[in-house]
Design an enzyme around this catalytic site. Structure first.
Site, PDB file in Angstrom:
ATOM      1  N   ARG A  90      -8.275  -6.883  -6.772  1.00  0.00           N
ATOM      2  CA  ARG A  90      -9.635  -7.331  -7.085  1.00  0.00           C
ATOM      3  C   ARG A  90      -9.781  -7.801  -8.540  1.00  0.00           C
ATOM      4  NH1 ARG A  90     -12.081  -1.905  -4.407  1.00  0.00           N
ATOM      5  NH2 ARG A  90      -9.940  -1.248  -4.840  1.00  0.00           N
ATOM      6  N   LYS A 148      -3.483  -4.306 -13.324  1.00  0.00           N
ATOM      7  CA  LYS A 148      -4.827  -3.774 -13.601  1.00  0.00           C
ATOM      8  C   LYS A 148      -4.823  -2.699 -14.680  1.00  0.00           C
ATOM      9  CE  LYS A 148      -6.981  -1.001 -10.564  1.00  0.00           C
ATOM     10  NZ  LYS A 148      -7.840  -0.624  -9.417  1.00  0.00           N
TER      11      LYS A 148
HETATM   12  C1  UD1 Z   1     -10.000   5.581  -4.450  1.00  0.00           C
HETATM   13  C2  UD1 Z   1     -10.371   6.694  -3.472  1.00  0.00           C
HETATM   14  C3  UD1 Z   1     -11.902   6.730  -3.354  1.00  0.00           C
HETATM   15  C4  UD1 Z   1     -12.502   6.978  -4.719  1.00  0.00           C
HETATM   16  C5  UD1 Z   1     -12.025   5.960  -5.734  1.00  0.00           C
HETATM   17  C6  UD1 Z   1     -12.444   6.415  -7.109  1.00  0.00           C
HETATM   18  C7  UD1 Z   1      -8.578   6.854  -1.825  1.00  0.00           C
HETATM   19  C8  UD1 Z   1      -8.153   6.525  -0.460  1.00  0.00           C
HETATM   20  N1  UD1 Z   1      -9.778   6.406  -2.192  1.00  0.00           N
HETATM   21  O1  UD1 Z   1     -10.457   4.362  -3.910  1.00  0.00           O
HETATM   22  O2  UD1 Z   1     -12.288   7.769  -2.456  1.00  0.00           O
HETATM   23  O3  UD1 Z   1     -13.923   6.937  -4.630  1.00  0.00           O
HETATM   24  O4  UD1 Z   1     -10.580   5.864  -5.724  1.00  0.00           O
HETATM   25  O5  UD1 Z   1     -12.170   5.435  -8.087  1.00  0.00           O
HETATM   26  O6  UD1 Z   1      -7.855   7.512  -2.550  1.00  0.00           O
HETATM   27  N2  UD1 Z   1      -2.685   3.713  -6.032  1.00  0.00           N
HETATM   28  C9  UD1 Z   1      -1.366   4.106  -5.898  1.00  0.00           C
HETATM   29  N3  UD1 Z   1      -0.688   3.790  -4.755  1.00  0.00           N
HETATM   30  C10 UD1 Z   1      -1.282   3.143  -3.728  1.00  0.00           C
HETATM   31  C11 UD1 Z   1      -2.631   2.766  -3.843  1.00  0.00           C
HETATM   32  C12 UD1 Z   1      -3.316   3.084  -4.998  1.00  0.00           C
HETATM   33  O7  UD1 Z   1      -0.800   4.691  -6.815  1.00  0.00           O
HETATM   34  O8  UD1 Z   1      -0.603   2.886  -2.735  1.00  0.00           O
HETATM   35  C13 UD1 Z   1      -3.405   3.996  -7.276  1.00  0.00           C
HETATM   36  C14 UD1 Z   1      -4.044   2.768  -7.862  1.00  0.00           C
HETATM   37  O9  UD1 Z   1      -3.150   2.124  -8.749  1.00  0.00           O
HETATM   38  C15 UD1 Z   1      -5.262   3.343  -8.572  1.00  0.00           C
HETATM   39  C16 UD1 Z   1      -5.606   4.571  -7.762  1.00  0.00           C
HETATM   40  O10 UD1 Z   1      -4.453   4.885  -7.013  1.00  0.00           O
HETATM   41  O11 UD1 Z   1      -4.960   3.722  -9.901  1.00  0.00           O
HETATM   42  C17 UD1 Z   1      -6.775   4.311  -6.820  1.00  0.00           C
HETATM   43  O12 UD1 Z   1      -6.440   3.238  -5.952  1.00  0.00           O
HETATM   44  P1  UD1 Z   1      -7.502   2.149  -5.528  1.00  0.00           P
HETATM   45  O13 UD1 Z   1      -6.857   1.221  -4.578  1.00  0.00           O
HETATM   46  O14 UD1 Z   1      -8.179   1.585  -6.692  1.00  0.00           O
HETATM   47  O15 UD1 Z   1      -8.505   3.085  -4.692  1.00  0.00           O
HETATM   48  P2  UD1 Z   1     -10.056   2.900  -4.468  1.00  0.00           P
HETATM   49  O16 UD1 Z   1     -10.279   1.927  -3.398  1.00  0.00           O
HETATM   50  O17 UD1 Z   1     -10.727   2.670  -5.757  1.00  0.00           O
HETATM   51 CA    CA Z   2     -10.045   2.266  -7.821  1.00  0.00          CA
END
Ligand code: UD1
Ligand code: CA
Length: 494
Positions: A24, A31
């Site tokens: 996004r 990011k």
């Molecule tokens: C996530 C939470 C959501 C919360 C929000 C808070 C989950 C499923 N959802 O959503 O409940 O309200 O954060 O900001 O956890 N990441 C990894 N590996 C992955 C995917 C993501 O390390 O496979 C990391 C990303 O780099 C990021 C964090 O985890 O730093 C959150 O991931 P993101 O995709 O931004 O989750 P949200 O949709 O924001």
């Molecule tokens: Ca997030």
């Protein structure tokens, strides 16, 4: 604390999630490397993690792995990076990190690389809640006016946390809940290990959600606690550039308020930007539209702004800097800069020195009480003390092949519109005439003149430009002058 369940010596591991794609942001920069307050998002999270003195830290990476790993190592070479595989989701990220902590027994704090405004005090309170409740999991929540994009916290009839539902999986009723999951949790290691193994990807995004662990723990009748952040801004997640600027603004407001409490006057916090790495002394005054960036240090009583940007600068006590842009410059005590000055790297102003209006400097030292007041370029130059350079002083430091130095001794006064053709040396106490092009060294105390004496060709305009307005004006002036001379002669005649 008297509560016996709190054991301050219980081991602590911190897992930082930073493997996501950051789609996004629509950016070629990962990011978590986007900056707020002069530091990457992930840098803020790493800093806070280190403040807690954990026994272990694991940063989970995948997308743009090498670039982020390099940044992590630059911040702290001891932090261990683990690599997520091609199974997506925050739950998978935690599984991978836990696999790298096989015998760890204690509490596991999970932070998100994109939740940069989290504060140590909030995490202390989260840990305290967790330990006093002897919980299997404790999550940080916040209540937002607009919860869109976040996971919603679903509570049971007894107000306990039952589960978290992601926006994309939420019913309308669930989506209307304004309490959100901040993406910051603490878990008992064993309970996390057994329950993270049970999550599946039967959800809208086909990912392994860490958030599903909460519902699974409740189903196992384990204790799940929650702490609601009193200040919701700590929970801000950065997913796009709108949230990035919002996070930057909130962090900056925090930084400005911190310095105000330390005795700095900030006239307009909304247009004052101070990096978290800058330092300001007491009684500094910061005027509107001012950026104090990177490792800048400002001394007591200095006035900065309006419309000024300082990056990696050192500013002495009671210096005054107005409408200036400076990078890697040292501005001595009581020195004055601007308005409209450009100080480039390697500029050093000694005590009481002045760089005035429309002046550019680079790699130059300006001695005590010396002044470069107007319209000048000073590059690769050493200026002694008590020097005054006339308006329009230019050091010609570049001859097409190499840069050369100009050395100007103590007490030198130069005329207006001088060019110093480097390499050249002006001795102590020397002077130069207006318009001089100084190509040769000037001995101490000498006057250097390089402009030919002026010659006036009388009547040139009337002869060569007859009929023009200039010729008419000249003719009138000469007629008046003749008449005046005539009456003066009559008057003078005995
Ligand atoms: C996530 C939470 C959501 C919360 C929000 C808070 C989950 C499923 N959802 O959503 O409940 O309200 O954060 O900001 O956890 N990441 C990894 N590996 C992955 C995917 C993501 O390390 O496979 C990391 C990303 O780099 C990021 C964090 O985890 O730093 C959150 O991931 P993101 O995709 O931004 O989750 P949200 O949709 O924001
Ligand atoms: Ca997030």
């Amino acid at each position: 604390m008297t509560d016996t369940t709190v054991n301050e010596t219980r081991p602590l591991a911190i897992i930082i999630l930073a493997a996501g794609q950051g789609t996004r942001m629509k950016s070629s920069l990962p990011k978590v490397l986007h900056r707020i307050g002069g530091r990457p998002l992930l840098g803020h999270v790493l800093d806070i993690a280190r403040d807690l003195h954990p026994d272990h830290v694991r940063v989970v990476l995948r997308h743009e792995r090498d670039q982020i790993a390099e940044a992590v190592t630059g911040i702290d070479p001891d932090i261990r990076v683990v690599d997520q595989d091609d199974i997506p989701g925050t739950g998978r990220a935690v599984q991978i990190a836990l696999d790298d902590l096989p015998s760890f027994d204690g509490d596991v704090l999970v932070l998100s690389g994109d939740v940069p405004l989290i504060e140590a005090a909030t995490l202390d309170a989260l840990v305290a809640t967790h330990r006093s409740r002897a919980a299997a999991a404790t999550l940080l929540t916040a209540v937002l006016d607009d919860p869109s994009g976040y996971g919603r916290v679903i509570r049971d009839a007894g107000d306990g946390v039952e589960r978290i539902v992601e926006q994309k999986d939420a019913t309308d009723e669930e989506a209307a809940v304004t309490e959100i999951n901040a993406g910051v949790y603490i878990f008992a290691a064993e309970a996390l290990r057994t329950h993270i193994a049970l999550i599946g990807n039967a959800n809208a995004q086909g990912e392994l959600y860490l958030t599903d662990v909460i519902g699974l723990m409740r189903a196992s009748r384990l204790q799940v606690a929650a702490l609601t952040a009193p200040d919701a801004s700590v929970a801000l997640g950065v997913n796009d550039r709108v949230q990035l600027s919002e996070a930057a603004r909130l962090l900056n407001a925090r930084t400005v308020a911190k310095w105000q409490r330390e005795g700095v006057t900030v006239q307009d916090p909304a247009t004052t930007w101070i990096d978290v790495t800058a330092t300001l002394a007491r009684d500094v005054t910061v005027l509107p539209n001012t950026h104090i960036l990177r490792a800048t240090v400002v001394g007591e009583g200095a006035t900065i702004g309006p419309d000024t940007s300082l990056e990696d600068c050192e500013v002495g006590e009671r210096a005054v800097i107005r409408r200036a842009d400076a990078t890697l410059a040292v501005i001595g005590p009581r020195a004055t800069v601007g308005p409209f000055a450009y100080l480039r790297p390697g500029t050093e102003l000694s005590e009481g020195a002045k760089v005035g209006t429309f002046v550019e400097t680079k790699n130059s030292t300006i001695g005590e009480n010396s002044k470069v007041p107007h319209l000048s370029y000073i590059g690769d130059t050493t200026i002694g003390r008590d020097v005054n350079l006339g308006a329009g002083a230019i050091t010609a430091n570049y001859d097409d092949l190499a840069k050369h130095r100009t050395e100007i001794g103590d007490g030198v006064h130069s005329g207006s519109h001088n060019v110093f053709v480097a390499p050249v040396r002006i001795g102590d106490g020397a002077k130069t005439g207006a318009g001089a092009v100084v190509r040769k060294d000037v001995p101490p105390g000498a006057l250097a003149l390089s402009v030919a004496p002026q010659r006036n060709v009388e009547g040139w305009v009337e002869k060569n430009r007859a009929g023009t307005a200039a010729a008419d004006a000249a003719e009138r002036a000469r007629a008046t002058q003749k008449a005046d001379d005539g009456s003066q002669e009559a008057h003078d005649r005995p």
